[in-house]
Design a protein around this motif. Sequence first.
Motif, PDB file in Angstrom:
ATOM      1  N   MET A 144     -76.570-104.640  41.803  1.00  0.00           N
ATOM      2  CA  MET A 144     -75.254-105.053  41.841  1.00  0.00           C
ATOM      3  C   MET A 144     -74.639-103.919  41.846  1.00  0.00           C
ATOM      4  N   THR A 145     -73.317-104.240  41.686  1.00  0.00           N
ATOM      5  CA  THR A 145     -72.359-102.729  42.000  1.00  0.00           C
ATOM      6  C   THR A 145     -72.498-103.405  40.368  1.00  0.00           C
ATOM      7  N   VAL A 146     -71.379-102.202  39.639  1.00  0.00           N
ATOM      8  CA  VAL A 146     -70.708-102.173  38.071  1.00  0.00           C
ATOM      9  C   VAL A 146     -69.427-103.429  38.181  1.00  0.00           C
ATOM     10  N   ALA A 170     -69.482-106.046  39.985  1.00  0.00           N
ATOM     11  CA  ALA A 170     -70.296-107.596  39.993  1.00  0.00           C
ATOM     12  C   ALA A 170     -70.473-107.846  38.386  1.00  0.00           C
ATOM     13  N   ARG A 171     -71.325-106.542  37.642  1.00  0.00           N
ATOM     14  CA  ARG A 171     -71.922-106.498  36.608  1.00  0.00           C
ATOM     15  C   ARG A 171     -71.078-106.715  35.335  1.00  0.00           C
ATOM     16  N   ALA A 172     -69.902-105.858  35.595  1.00  0.00           N
ATOM     17  CA  ALA A 172     -68.348-106.275  34.847  1.00  0.00           C
ATOM     18  C   ALA A 172     -67.521-108.064  34.842  1.00  0.00           C
ATOM     19  N   ALA A 222     -69.705-110.713  36.112  1.00  0.00           N
ATOM     20  CA  ALA A 222     -70.543-111.374  35.321  1.00  0.00           C
ATOM     21  C   ALA A 222     -70.731-111.257  33.819  1.00  0.00           C
ATOM     22  N   LEU A 223     -70.316-109.701  33.507  1.00  0.00           N
ATOM     23  CA  LEU A 223     -70.705-110.387  31.433  1.00  0.00           C
ATOM     24  C   LEU A 223     -68.830-111.160  31.603  1.00  0.00           C
ATOM     25  N   SER A 224     -68.010-110.603  31.817  1.00  0.00           N
ATOM     26  CA  SER A 224     -66.761-111.333  32.190  1.00  0.00           C
ATOM     27  C   SER A 224     -66.658-112.533  31.609  1.00  0.00           C
ATOM     28  N   THR A 225     -67.024-112.923  32.799  1.00  0.00           N
ATOM     29  CA  THR A 225     -67.408-114.547  32.932  1.00  0.00           C
ATOM     30  C   THR A 225     -68.149-115.435  31.663  1.00  0.00           C
TER      31      THR A 225
END
Length: 79
Positions: free
Chosen positions: A1-3, A5-7, A9-12
């Motif tokens: 997972m790219t940075v 995509a992680r950001a 997902a975390l913001s969601t």
Amino acid sequence: MTVIARAFALSTLLLGAAACSRPEPPPTDRPPEPQATPPRATQLRDAIQRPLDRAKAVEPQVLDAARQQRAQIDAQTGG
């Protein structure tokens, strides 16, 4: 997972958690101001109450007529 995509997902997840939190209760230092009954509500209440009042006024007459009818039936049947 790219940075990214992680950001995302975390913001969601954070936005979802914030949306589900309980709202703050209103301050309780003073009670809410009483509100006057709008005229339309009074008219509606009166329109509903009027037939009930008429029925209550007629009820003794209806009960008396029922007693008289029962007495006539008993007299005719010998009961």
